[in-house]
Design a protein around this motif. Structure first.
Motif, PDB file in Angstrom:
ATOM      1  N   HIS A 102       0.796  -1.231   0.000  1.00  0.00           N
ATOM      2  CA  HIS A 102       0.000   0.000   0.000  1.00  0.00           C
ATOM      3  C   HIS A 102       0.826   1.277   0.000  1.00  0.00           C
ATOM      4  CE1 HIS A 102       0.895   0.509   4.239  1.00  0.00           C
ATOM      5  NE2 HIS A 102       0.248  -0.592   4.575  1.00  0.00           N
ATOM      6  N   GLY A 103       2.142   1.153  -0.056  1.00  0.00           N
ATOM      7  CA  GLY A 103       2.953   2.368  -0.051  1.00  0.00           C
ATOM      8  C   GLY A 103       2.979   3.013   1.326  1.00  0.00           C
ATOM      9  N   MET A 104       3.388   4.271   1.350  1.00  0.00           N
ATOM     10  CA  MET A 104       3.536   4.964   2.636  1.00  0.00           C
ATOM     11  C   MET A 104       2.500   6.069   2.802  1.00  0.00           C
ATOM     12  SD  MET A 104       7.580   5.384   3.383  1.00  0.00           S
ATOM     13  CE  MET A 104       8.083   5.950   1.789  1.00  0.00           C
ATOM     14  N   GLY A 105       1.848   6.088   3.938  1.00  0.00           N
ATOM     15  CA  GLY A 105       0.994   7.201   4.296  1.00  0.00           C
ATOM     16  C   GLY A 105      -0.464   7.017   3.918  1.00  0.00           C
ATOM     17  N   ILE A 106      -1.291   7.887   4.513  1.00  0.00           N
ATOM     18  CA  ILE A 106      -2.749   7.798   4.366  1.00  0.00           C
ATOM     19  C   ILE A 106      -3.204   7.938   2.910  1.00  0.00           C
ATOM     20  CG2 ILE A 106      -4.874   9.085   4.861  1.00  0.00           C
ATOM     21  CD1 ILE A 106      -3.909   9.289   7.765  1.00  0.00           C
ATOM     22  N   ILE A 131      -5.905  -7.734   7.233  1.00  0.00           N
ATOM     23  CA  ILE A 131      -4.936  -7.391   8.279  1.00  0.00           C
ATOM     24  C   ILE A 131      -3.886  -6.470   7.684  1.00  0.00           C
ATOM     25  CG2 ILE A 131      -3.257  -8.285   9.932  1.00  0.00           C
ATOM     26  CD1 ILE A 131      -4.637 -11.002   9.727  1.00  0.00           C
ATOM     27  N   ARG A 132      -3.696  -5.317   8.316  1.00  0.00           N
ATOM     28  CA  ARG A 132      -2.556  -4.491   7.915  1.00  0.00           C
ATOM     29  C   ARG A 132      -1.354  -4.894   8.740  1.00  0.00           C
ATOM     30  NH1 ARG A 132       0.969  -0.294   7.381  1.00  0.00           N
ATOM     31  NH2 ARG A 132       1.266   0.171   9.573  1.00  0.00           N
ATOM     32  N   ILE A 133      -0.238  -5.087   8.072  1.00  0.00           N
ATOM     33  CA  ILE A 133       0.987  -5.449   8.766  1.00  0.00           C
ATOM     34  C   ILE A 133       2.032  -4.408   8.391  1.00  0.00           C
ATOM     35  CG2 ILE A 133       0.469  -7.919   8.833  1.00  0.00           C
ATOM     36  CD1 ILE A 133       1.939  -8.305   6.320  1.00  0.00           C
ATOM     37  N   GLY A 134       2.938  -4.139   9.267  1.00  0.00           N
ATOM     38  CA  GLY A 134       3.932  -3.154   8.864  1.00  0.00           C
ATOM     39  C   GLY A 134       4.833  -2.726   9.987  1.00  0.00           C
ATOM     40  N   THR A 135       5.831  -1.946   9.608  1.00  0.00           N
ATOM     41  CA  THR A 135       6.763  -1.407  10.605  1.00  0.00           C
ATOM     42  C   THR A 135       6.172  -0.141  11.223  1.00  0.00           C
ATOM     43  OG1 THR A 135       7.838  -0.255   8.804  1.00  0.00           O
ATOM     44  CG2 THR A 135       8.865  -2.297   9.548  1.00  0.00           C
ATOM     45  N   SER A 136       6.678   0.195  12.389  1.00  0.00           N
ATOM     46  CA  SER A 136       6.237   1.422  13.053  1.00  0.00           C
ATOM     47  C   SER A 136       7.286   1.802  14.088  1.00  0.00           C
ATOM     48  CB  SER A 136       4.877   1.194  13.730  1.00  0.00           C
ATOM     49  OG  SER A 136       5.005   0.213  14.740  1.00  0.00           O
ATOM     50  N   ASP A 206       2.855  12.709   8.633  1.00  0.00           N
ATOM     51  CA  ASP A 206       4.227  13.003   8.237  1.00  0.00           C
ATOM     52  C   ASP A 206       5.176  12.143   9.065  1.00  0.00           C
ATOM     53  OD1 ASP A 206       6.513  14.511   7.239  1.00  0.00           O
ATOM     54  OD2 ASP A 206       6.574  15.432   9.222  1.00  0.00           O
ATOM     55  N   PHE A 207       6.310  11.788   8.459  1.00  0.00           N
ATOM     56  CA  PHE A 207       7.291  10.946   9.139  1.00  0.00           C
ATOM     57  C   PHE A 207       8.231  11.780  10.018  1.00  0.00           C
ATOM     58  CE2 PHE A 207      11.456   8.722   9.081  1.00  0.00           C
ATOM     59  CZ  PHE A 207      11.082   7.499   9.613  1.00  0.00           C
ATOM     60  N   TYR A 208       8.490  13.038   9.628  1.00  0.00           N
ATOM     61  CA  TYR A 208       9.488  13.850  10.340  1.00  0.00           C
ATOM     62  C   TYR A 208       8.838  14.721  11.419  1.00  0.00           C
ATOM     63  CZ  TYR A 208      12.969  11.912   7.256  1.00  0.00           C
ATOM     64  OH  TYR A 208      13.793  11.035   6.628  1.00  0.00           O
ATOM     65  N   ILE A 241       3.930   4.380  16.538  1.00  0.00           N
ATOM     66  CA  ILE A 241       3.539   5.475  15.639  1.00  0.00           C
ATOM     67  C   ILE A 241       3.780   5.030  14.201  1.00  0.00           C
ATOM     68  CG2 ILE A 241       3.917   7.907  15.059  1.00  0.00           C
ATOM     69  CD1 ILE A 241       5.257   8.267  17.793  1.00  0.00           C
ATOM     70  N   GLU A 242       2.789   5.255  13.364  1.00  0.00           N
ATOM     71  CA  GLU A 242       2.950   4.968  11.948  1.00  0.00           C
ATOM     72  C   GLU A 242       2.071   5.909  11.138  1.00  0.00           C
ATOM     73  OE1 GLU A 242      -0.328   4.310  11.795  1.00  0.00           O
ATOM     74  OE2 GLU A 242      -0.285   2.365  10.796  1.00  0.00           O
ATOM     75  N   MET A 243       1.766   5.551   9.884  1.00  0.00           N
ATOM     76  CA  MET A 243       1.152   6.550   9.004  1.00  0.00           C
ATOM     77  C   MET A 243      -0.053   6.058   8.213  1.00  0.00           C
ATOM     78  SD  MET A 243       4.705   8.234   7.606  1.00  0.00           S
ATOM     79  CE  MET A 243       3.852   9.416   6.590  1.00  0.00           C
ATOM     80  N   GLU A 244      -0.679   4.974   8.648  1.00  0.00           N
ATOM     81  CA  GLU A 244      -1.809   4.430   7.874  1.00  0.00           C
ATOM     82  C   GLU A 244      -3.003   3.978   8.704  1.00  0.00           C
ATOM     83  OE1 GLU A 244       1.362   3.004   7.490  1.00  0.00           O
ATOM     84  OE2 GLU A 244       1.951   4.045   5.663  1.00  0.00           O
ATOM     85  N   SER A 245      -2.828   3.767  10.003  1.00  0.00           N
ATOM     86  CA  SER A 245      -3.813   2.998  10.773  1.00  0.00           C
ATOM     87  C   SER A 245      -5.203   3.622  10.833  1.00  0.00           C
ATOM     88  CB  SER A 245      -3.307   2.741  12.192  1.00  0.00           C
ATOM     89  OG  SER A 245      -3.021   3.956  12.833  1.00  0.00           O
TER      90      SER A 245
HETATM   91  C1  R2B Z   1       5.854   2.979   8.725  1.00  0.00           C
HETATM   92  O1  R2B Z   1       6.966   3.054   7.968  1.00  0.00           O
HETATM   93  C2  R2B Z   1       6.748   4.000   6.903  1.00  0.00           C
HETATM   94  C3  R2B Z   1       7.628   5.217   7.096  1.00  0.00           C
HETATM   95  O2  R2B Z   1       8.985   4.864   7.122  1.00  0.00           O
HETATM   96  C4  R2B Z   1       5.292   4.319   6.945  1.00  0.00           C
HETATM   97  O3  R2B Z   1       4.573   3.717   5.895  1.00  0.00           O
HETATM   98  C5  R2B Z   1       4.868   3.710   8.180  1.00  0.00           C
HETATM   99  O4  R2B Z   1       3.619   3.773   8.597  1.00  0.00           O
END
Ligand code: R2B
Length: 304
Positions: A102-106, A131-136, A206-208, A241-245
């Protein structure tokens, strides 16, 4: 404006758009699929599990892993990207499992989810688990922890997803399935070397600056202010913390991906910094974990 409607339609995936019915064709532009060009029920009608995650490579690796786990024919090395006609997203089908990036961000996850939900609807899929899976980024948790999200909150710690629609701010709820959270937590007890906890997940735009980082191209706050904000987030129950949930929870919830029998899961499983935990209740009651550092599977646990 707050929308709280929930569909409960016999396990089908619902779309909340009266205009679609009047359309001769629905083109899923960013997936390179469409109702005229593809037989979506034949291609996807028996999909039961959808796993979405940020990176195309990771979702391909996940699909290969699923191929092995399900004992399907072949070595799974030649899995075709169903969305190969576009480089926006990657999608792999492995038995009843769809694995999609899904790429990064909303904005990115939102475009993918609109088209994925329509795809599942057109394909007449039933009882789909997503299920969304991912790093945070972990907050006050041991590095490498798995955070099972019990509540997706925005950067003001509120369980809401705000979107501007025709100039109005539309606020949607971000409820997640509490029963599933408990089930997943119970599963984690089988893996003592793999810290797992339940907590709120904060979703930022935003990530920063949006996540209190001091190393972006712009920074308008001091280190003290950053720490004060992160402490407030932690006090509010945020553990990662992440950018899609919030978009994920709002869109899936509104479109019936959690059906009346509560079979579907739109719980997030996220972890930081190096281990991506991917859990899915599959027919063999298995789940899996992917280590981003060594780029291979390095943990395994049993789902109840
Ligand atoms: C976690 O990692 C990405 C930013 O590095 C972003 O998609 C997120 O939610």
């Amino acid at each position: 404006m707050t929308e709280t409607t929930r569909y409960s339609g016999g396990g089908f995936v619902h779309i909340k758009n009266p205009h679609l019915e009047a359309m001769d064709e629905d083109v899923l532009y960013h997936l390179d699929l469409g109702t005229r060009t593809h037989d979506l029920p034949a291609m996807f009608g028996d999909v039961k599990f959808v796993c979405v995650g940020g990176s195309p490579n990771r979702m391909k690796a996940f699909a290969r892993f699923m191929h092995k786990e399900l004992g399907l024919e072949g070595d799974g090395e030649d899995l075709a990207d169903i969305c190969a006609g576009t480089d926006r997203y990657a999608m792999y089908r492995v038995g009843p499992v769809l694995s999609i990036s899904h790429g990064m961000g909303i904005p990115s996850v939102s475009i993918m989810l609109h088209e994925l939900i329509k795809l599942l609807h057109h394909a007449k899929c039933r009882d789909v688990t997503i299920i969304r899976i991912g790093t945070s980024g972990g907050l006050g948790v041991q590095a490498g922890s798995v955070v099972i999200t019990d509540r997706a909150v925005d950067a003001c710690f509120q369980p809401r997803f705000e979107q501007v629609v025709l100039g109005d701010v539309v606020v949607r709820g971000t409820d997640l399935d509490g029963g599933l959270v408990e089930e997943l937590l119970a599963c984690s007890e089988a893996i003592p070397d793999f810290p797992t906890l339940v907590g709120h997940t904060m979703c930022t735009y935003d990530f920063y600056e949006g996540q209190g980082r001091l190393d972006g191209a712009l920074c308008s706050f001091s280190n003290e202010k950053k720490l004060e904000y992160l402490k407030r987030a932690h006090d509010a129950g945020v553990r990662n913390i992440e950018m899609e949930s919030t978009a994920f929870a709002a869109l899936c919830g509104l479109c019936g991906l959690r059906d009346a029998r509560r079979k579907s899961w739109d719980t997030e499983i996220t972890t930081y910094p190096d281990v991506l935990q991917i859990s899915s209740k599959l027919k063999n009651s298995q789940s899996m974990a992917w280590c981003n550092r060594c780029n291979r599977l390095c943990h395994r646990l049993i789902i109840l």
